[in-house]
Write an enzyme that holds these catalytic residues in place. Structure first.
Site, PDB file in Angstrom:
ATOM      1  N   ASN A 144      35.663  45.758  46.343  1.00 42.20           N
ATOM      2  CA  ASN A 144      36.837  46.434  46.906  1.00 42.20           C
ATOM      3  C   ASN A 144      38.137  45.946  46.270  1.00 42.20           C
ATOM      4  O   ASN A 144      39.217  46.240  46.758  1.00 42.20           O
ATOM      5  CB  ASN A 144      36.895  46.248  48.430  1.00 42.20           C
ATOM      6  N   HIS A 146      39.071  42.770  45.910  1.00 39.92           N
ATOM      7  CA  HIS A 146      39.658  41.509  46.413  1.00 39.92           C
ATOM      8  C   HIS A 146      39.596  40.430  45.338  1.00 39.92           C
ATOM      9  O   HIS A 146      38.723  40.413  44.487  1.00 39.92           O
ATOM     10  CB  HIS A 146      39.036  41.066  47.740  1.00 39.92           C
ATOM     11  N   GLU A 151      41.964  40.545  50.745  1.00 45.24           N
ATOM     12  CA  GLU A 151      41.356  41.856  50.897  1.00 45.24           C
ATOM     13  C   GLU A 151      42.422  42.943  50.709  1.00 45.24           C
ATOM     14  O   GLU A 151      43.626  42.655  50.702  1.00 45.24           O
ATOM     15  CB  GLU A 151      40.740  41.963  52.309  1.00 45.24           C
TER      16      GLU A 151
HETATM   17  C1  F6R Z   1      35.049  33.519  45.958  1.00 39.79           C
HETATM   18  C2  F6R Z   1      35.997  34.551  45.558  1.00 39.79           C
HETATM   19  C3  F6R Z   1      35.635  35.986  45.650  1.00 39.79           C
HETATM   20  C4  F6R Z   1      34.522  36.345  44.663  1.00 39.79           C
HETATM   21  C5  F6R Z   1      34.157  37.829  44.799  1.00 39.79           C
HETATM   22  C6  F6R Z   1      33.015  38.199  43.866  1.00 39.79           C
HETATM   23  O1  F6R Z   1      35.618  32.239  45.773  1.00 39.79           O
HETATM   24  O2  F6R Z   1      37.069  34.220  45.179  1.00 39.79           O
HETATM   25  O3  F6R Z   1      36.777  36.766  45.365  1.00 39.79           O
HETATM   26  O4  F6R Z   1      34.951  36.075  43.363  1.00 39.79           O
HETATM   27  O5  F6R Z   1      33.776  38.095  46.117  1.00 39.79           O
HETATM   28  O6  F6R Z   1      31.865  37.529  44.257  1.00 39.79           O
HETATM   29  P1  F6R Z   1      30.541  37.605  43.375  1.00 39.79           P
HETATM   30  O7  F6R Z   1      30.803  36.869  42.118  1.00 39.79           O
HETATM   31  O8  F6R Z   1      29.487  36.921  44.212  1.00 39.79           O
HETATM   32  O9  F6R Z   1      30.260  39.054  43.144  1.00 39.79           O
END
Ligand code: F6R
Length: 251
Positions: A144, A146, A151
């Protein structure tokens, strides 16, 4: 294609991670020669795991030392103690800290089990500012848009704070927990304003599931509906992608 951000497209996810590790290793080595120690902002999740594995390999082979590096993680779940198996504190030890020569007193994460999470968020923001902000910030991206746990709807000047996770993020992160009901609903996250104070930002995204979020971040309008789009306003951002994550970028 947006020419304000720098984009590095690797043939595979594994190669993208190695390229990110090489960039971080170079940054650490250059900073080690300067009076100001390296302040490395770190992300968790699946995407950076091969980066941490490659950095650990460099340290094991004697090609890199992380002894002078200070790290600050982006986020932690509210309610999880440091030693909880799914805490980001545990994740960082498992993925990186236990395998490198880092000074553990220089590794920082928000305390998820703080009695007053709002106060803990303020303390963490101050600690980042007191360290001189991040010299290099590693980011992943949510489907999304983030970054950290900022968010959609997050303000560009937001600071470290307590946030509610969206249903999409809770579902995405449920894979790390036994039951979706065990996924915390709140986190402490570094803010977008905090991230944008970093000298250099590297965002790693791999896989087709990230392609639309990456395209919106790079080619879309700068909007709080897609927090990663605020990276377009930063003077030194590098997106390191595999071909699948780059698949929806405009030519
Ligand atoms: C976690 C963070 C999140 C992740 C995102 C992608 O510290 O900052 O923004 O980078 O949720 O997560 P993955 O890599 O598991 O798809």
């Amino acid at each position: 294609m947006n020419f304000r951000v720098s984009i590095d497209i690797a043939p595979t996810a594994a190669e993208a991670a190695i390229r990110v590790s090489a960039r971080i290793a170079e940054h650490i080595s250059i900073a080690a020669m300067s009076p100001r120690p390296c302040r490395l902002g770190l992300a968790t999740g699946s995407t950076p795991e091969p980066v941490y594995c490659d950095l650990a390999g460099r340290v094991a082979r004697g090609e890199l030392s992380m002894a002078s590096v200070a790290t600050f993680n982006l986020d932690e779940y509210v309610g999880l103690a440091k030693d909880h198996p799914q805490s980001y504190h545990t994740y960082m030890h498992r993925q990186l800290f236990d395998h490198v020569d880092i000074d553990l007193s220089q590794t920082h994460l928000p305390r998820g089990d703080a009695v007053d999470p709002e106060q803990e968020a303020k303390r963490y923001e101050q600690a980042i500012a007191a360290a001189g902000d991040m010299s290099c910030q590693l980011l992943g991206i949510g489907r999304n848009g983030h970054i950290g746990f900022n968010e959609p709807g997050s303000e560009p000047d937001s600071l470290t704070r307590v946030v509610q996770l969206t249903e999409d993020t809770i579902r995405a992160n449920a894979r790390f927990f036994d039951d979706i009901d065990d996924v915390p609903r709140q986190a402490i996250t570094v803010g977008i304003g905090t991230i944008l104070r970093s000298q250099h930002i590297i965002l790693l995204a791999t896989g087709e599931s990230k392609a639309s979020a990456v395209a919106a971040a790079i080619d879309g309008p700068v909007t709080k509906g897609h927090p990663a789009s605020f990276l377009q306003t930063h003077p030194k951002v590098t997106f390191v992608l595999d071909r699948a994550a780059a698949g929806l970028l405009r030519d």
